[in-house]
Design an enzyme around this catalytic site. Structure first.
Site, mmCIF file in Angstrom:
data_model
loop_
_atom_site.group_PDB
_atom_site.id
_atom_site.type_symbol
_atom_site.label_atom_id
_atom_site.label_comp_id
_atom_site.label_asym_id
_atom_site.label_seq_id
_atom_site.Cartn_x
_atom_site.Cartn_y
_atom_site.Cartn_z
ATOM 1 N N CYS A 2 -16.475 -0.334 9.550
ATOM 2 C CA CYS A 2 -16.564 0.522 10.725
ATOM 3 C C CYS A 2 -15.565 0.059 11.785
ATOM 4 C CB CYS A 2 -17.963 0.452 11.308
ATOM 5 S SG CYS A 2 -19.229 0.886 10.112
ATOM 6 N N ARG A 27 -8.950 2.196 8.898
ATOM 7 C CA ARG A 27 -10.042 1.400 8.338
ATOM 8 C C ARG A 27 -10.966 2.247 7.453
ATOM 9 N NH1 ARG A 27 -10.840 -3.357 11.382
ATOM 10 N NH2 ARG A 27 -13.085 -3.410 11.050
ATOM 11 N N TRP A 92 -18.317 3.876 8.526
ATOM 12 C CA TRP A 92 -18.133 3.901 7.072
ATOM 13 C C TRP A 92 -19.530 3.637 6.531
ATOM 14 C CZ3 TRP A 92 -14.003 4.234 3.502
ATOM 15 C CH2 TRP A 92 -14.260 3.745 2.220
ATOM 16 N N ASN A 118 -20.832 -2.802 13.789
ATOM 17 C CA ASN A 118 -20.117 -2.920 12.510
ATOM 18 C C ASN A 118 -20.841 -4.004 11.727
ATOM 19 O OD1 ASN A 118 -18.283 -3.239 10.432
ATOM 20 N ND2 ASN A 118 -16.694 -4.162 11.700
ATOM 21 N N GLY A 119 -21.144 -3.751 10.460
ATOM 22 C CA GLY A 119 -21.765 -4.806 9.651
ATOM 23 C C GLY A 119 -23.179 -4.454 9.227
ATOM 24 N N GLU A 502 -7.174 -9.086 -15.642
ATOM 25 C CA GLU A 502 -6.972 -8.613 -14.270
ATOM 26 C C GLU A 502 -5.739 -9.270 -13.636
ATOM 27 O OE1 GLU A 502 -7.748 -6.229 -12.635
ATOM 28 O OE2 GLU A 502 -7.448 -6.757 -10.548
ATOM 29 N N LYS A 506 -2.503 -7.183 -12.319
ATOM 30 C CA LYS A 506 -2.056 -7.274 -10.922
ATOM 31 C C LYS A 506 -0.574 -7.610 -10.869
ATOM 32 C CE LYS A 506 -4.496 -5.886 -9.235
ATOM 33 N NZ LYS A 506 -5.725 -5.148 -9.086
ATOM 34 N N GLU A 509 1.652 -4.588 -12.146
ATOM 35 C CA GLU A 509 1.707 -3.365 -11.339
ATOM 36 C C GLU A 509 2.468 -3.549 -10.035
ATOM 37 O OE1 GLU A 509 -1.893 -1.607 -9.744
ATOM 38 O OE2 GLU A 509 -2.866 -3.546 -9.692
ATOM 39 N N HIS A 525 -2.833 -15.045 -33.580
ATOM 40 C CA HIS A 525 -2.706 -13.916 -34.508
ATOM 41 C C HIS A 525 -1.569 -12.977 -34.107
ATOM 42 C CE1 HIS A 525 -6.339 -15.281 -36.463
ATOM 43 N NE2 HIS A 525 -6.898 -15.371 -35.270
ATOM 44 N N LYS A 624 -3.296 5.511 -5.378
ATOM 45 C CA LYS A 624 -4.575 4.829 -5.135
ATOM 46 C C LYS A 624 -5.714 5.527 -5.870
ATOM 47 C CE LYS A 624 -7.124 1.717 -3.273
ATOM 48 N NZ LYS A 624 -6.985 0.388 -3.890
#
Ligand code: F6R
Length: 629
Positions: A2, A27, A92, A118-119, A502, A506, A509, A525, A624
């Site tokens: 938020c 945000r 948010w 916020n939170g 991962e 990263k 990309e 193998h 995105k």
């Protein structure tokens, strides 16, 4: 995440607040609102949707309508004197749906105290009950509203808004920042901070508050940083810093010469680096109230029929890209802790193989955006074939949340950078929570062991902070040493394999370097043929039951002369003799170690790409949100 703005001064507050909120749009938010103090009353307006909706509502004159009334807002006479103090918020959604009544500012029963928050307030249920028993009238489904009632309650005895905020702060548990204003003390704002950001902007005869500097950058570049556990009192003539016990504090003024774009990035050079640094907060938001009991996991909010969870025969996890890797870690955790067989597939593959799925299966669709076309289509197909579907997503109101039977939110806040970082660690944290809840429901673990793991999960945010502070510089140095390599191999076993996958994704990309990721035992193998003296091999070798086997795989790599960069657990001295470079992550339970182990790999990819001068926030050919099939 938020956004909060606050203003107290001589100028009309409304436009300053709205413009400040516009600067916090990056945000992410789903609703917004402002409250201003005019003629001894607080006038407020809130709206669902983007800020143009809030502006429309303000222009229609609905500001000042009685918030306790239902039905269309009632226009009131605009005060003769324009308001010169107020607070604003972009929400948010985390607790409660995206509705006008859940939007901030929230207010007390007499509409004398307004707050923006916020939170997360972890103990809001018990506080809400206490305030309700004392006659408080709640108008939202949020945890945040309790702060307005609590401050109002303390004002009755404490007498001042400042003392009431301090008293309320001392009762609140969680992870939040808030700003309060009272109709009984005009010309004053009181803010408080615990973990979530809140910054003061110093003007001449006027003062500002914001979740981030862009909220007030158009007016001042003189800022004061509020630290954790501090309260600030803003009046047009000055700002006081206090501890919640009333002890005054000194705080220096810092001049920031950031341009607007840098300010949006919180001073970081890119959104990706900012988001890597936000991971501790993001994970804290994802776990905080769900582990609040301390002895188990509360996922009631996911709205899944728990009797179904007790009786399912199998789980199927479907996802794409980074979300698939989070699912892979989820698979290991669910199988290890809840002893339920878990299958995994890439959504774009599974949906085209005439899949077999039954009513006794739970399908989990993991998608941070909630909009990935293949994942959505796979989830729908699973539903058509009788399975119940749980969406694990970061975006409230996304298509996945509308389609699924239950929703487990990651609460990472908006992620601007195309490469997923904070949403990934939150997905992994959400999978740990789900796995433990399933273990609780099915009685597959001793309660004491669950309590131990809950405590380890609660420590993850601190460990992430510690890890990033300690590792950013050495990982950057390692990345710069290897930035010219044109191929990297990543190896790992068990959860370490998901981390290797991962890390490799990263790096490829954002740096456009070819990478491959393999299960350690599978290397001989085929991929072993790729190794020579020039190949950096990143080996995930954190604490786990089959670490010895991973060390044998590292020996095989060494025998080909390749350069081993190992990710290991602090206190484990077995890697030094077999690796050229060892990067240590803090020790925790071995299953949870996967979440920590990925962070040096994110930083590594980041610094390699930056060394190559690349735009990491917007890599070529990537979007995105992938809404095409
Ligand atoms: C990589 C990345 C992508 C996404 C994938 C799925 O950093 O961000 O691989 O993970 O496109 O996206 P969601 O999670 O939105 O379904």
């Amino acid at each position: 995440m938020c956004g909060i703005v606050g203003y107290v001064g001589q100028r009309p507050a409304q436009e300053i607040l709205l413009a400040g909120l516009e600067k916090l749009e990056y945000r992410g938010y789903d609703s917004a609102g402002v409250s201003v103090l005019t003629g001894g009353e607080i006038a407020s307006v809130r709206a669902v949707g983007n800020l143009s909706k809030l502006r429309e509502a303000v222009e229609q004159g609905s500001i000042g309508s009685d918030p306790h009334e239902t039905g269309p807002p009632v226009a009131v006479a605009v005060a003769e004197e324009p308001a010169t103090s107020g607070i604003g918020h972009t929400r948010w959604a985390t607790h409660g749906r995206v509705t006008e009544s859940n939007a901030h500012p929230h207010f007390d029963t007499n509409d004398r105290v307004h707050v923006v928050v916020n939170g997360i307030v972890e103990n809001y249920l018990s506080l809400k009950q206490r305030m309700t028993d004392m006659g408080a009238d709640y108008t939202s489904e949020t945890d945040a509203e309790v702060i307005a009632h609590l401050i109002s309650h303390h004002m009755a005895s404490a007498g001042s808004l400042t003392e009431a905020v301090c008293a309320a702060y001392n009762e609140l548990e969680g992870h939040y920042a808030f700003v309060a204003m009272s109709a009984d003390e005009p010309g004053m704002l009181v803010g408080a901070r615990k973990e979530c950001p809140l910054i003061v902007g110093r003007g001449d005869g006027e003062q500002f508050l914001g979740s981030a500097v862009p909220a007030f950058l158009a007016h001042t570049r003189d800022v004061q940083f509020i630290e954790n556990g501090e309260v600030v009192v803003l009046r047009p003539g000055g700002v006081q810093f206090l501890r919640p016990d009333g002890t005054p504090l000194e705080r220096e003024i810092t001049h920031v010469d950031w341009d607007e774009a840098t300010a949006e990035k919180g001073g970081y050079e890119t959104f990706m680096l900012k988001e890597i640094h936000e991971q501790a907060d993001a994970v804290a938001e994802t776990i905080v109230d769900r582990t609040a009991r301390g002895t188990g996991i509360d996922l009631a909010e996911a709205a899944l029929d728990e009797s179904l969870l007790q009786n399912i025969d199998r789980i199927l996890i479907l996802a794409a890209g980074t979300s698939f890797h989070a699912g892979l870690i989820g698979r290991y955790a669910i199988e290890e802790w809840a002893r339920i067989p878990v299958e995994m597939d890439i959504a774009s593959e599974w949906r085209y193989r005439n899949p077999i799925v039954s009513e006794r299966e739970l399908v989990i669709g993991i998608t941070q955006s909630g909009e990935t076309a293949d994942t959505l289509a796979a989830m729908r197909l699973a539903q058509e074939r009788g399975a119940k579907v749980l969406a694990c997503t970061n975006v409230v109101g996304s298509q996945a949340t509308r389609d699924a039977d239950g929703v487990l939110y990651t609460r990472a806040g908006l992620e601007v950078s195309v490469a997923a970082t904070k949403t990934f660690v939150c997905q992994v944290a959400a999978m740990y929570l789900l796995a433990l809840r399933l273990a609780e429901l099915r009685g597959t673990m001793e309660p004491a062991r669950i309590t131990e793991l809950v405590s380890e999960i609660q420590h993850l945010p601190n460990r992430i902070t510690e890890l990033i502070d300690r590792l950013d510089a050495p990982v950057k140095a390692a990345a710069e040493r290897h930035a010219d390599s044109n191929f990297y191999l990543y190896l790992g076993r068990h959860v370490g394999r998901a981390v290797a996958l991962e890390g490799a994704l990263k790096l490829k990309e954002i740096s456009y370097i070819a990478t491959d990721a393999y299960a350690g035992g599978e290397m001989k193998h085929g991929p072993i043929a790729l190794l020579d003296e020039s190949t950096p091999v990143v080996c995930v070798a954190t604490d786990m039951p089959i670490l010895d086997k991973m060390i044998s795989n590292i020996q095989e790599v060494r025998a080909r002369g390749a350069h081993v960069i190992a990710i290991a657990t602090e206190g484990d001295d077995r890697l030094e003799p077999v690796a050229e470079e060892v990067i240590y992550v803090p020790r925790t339970d071995w299953m949870l170690q996967a979440l920590l182990a990925v962070i040096p790999l994110q930083l590594f990819a980041y610094h390699v790409a930056r060394k190559r001068g690349l735009n990491v926030d917007q890599p070529r050919n990537l979007a995105k949100t992938v809404t095409v099939e």
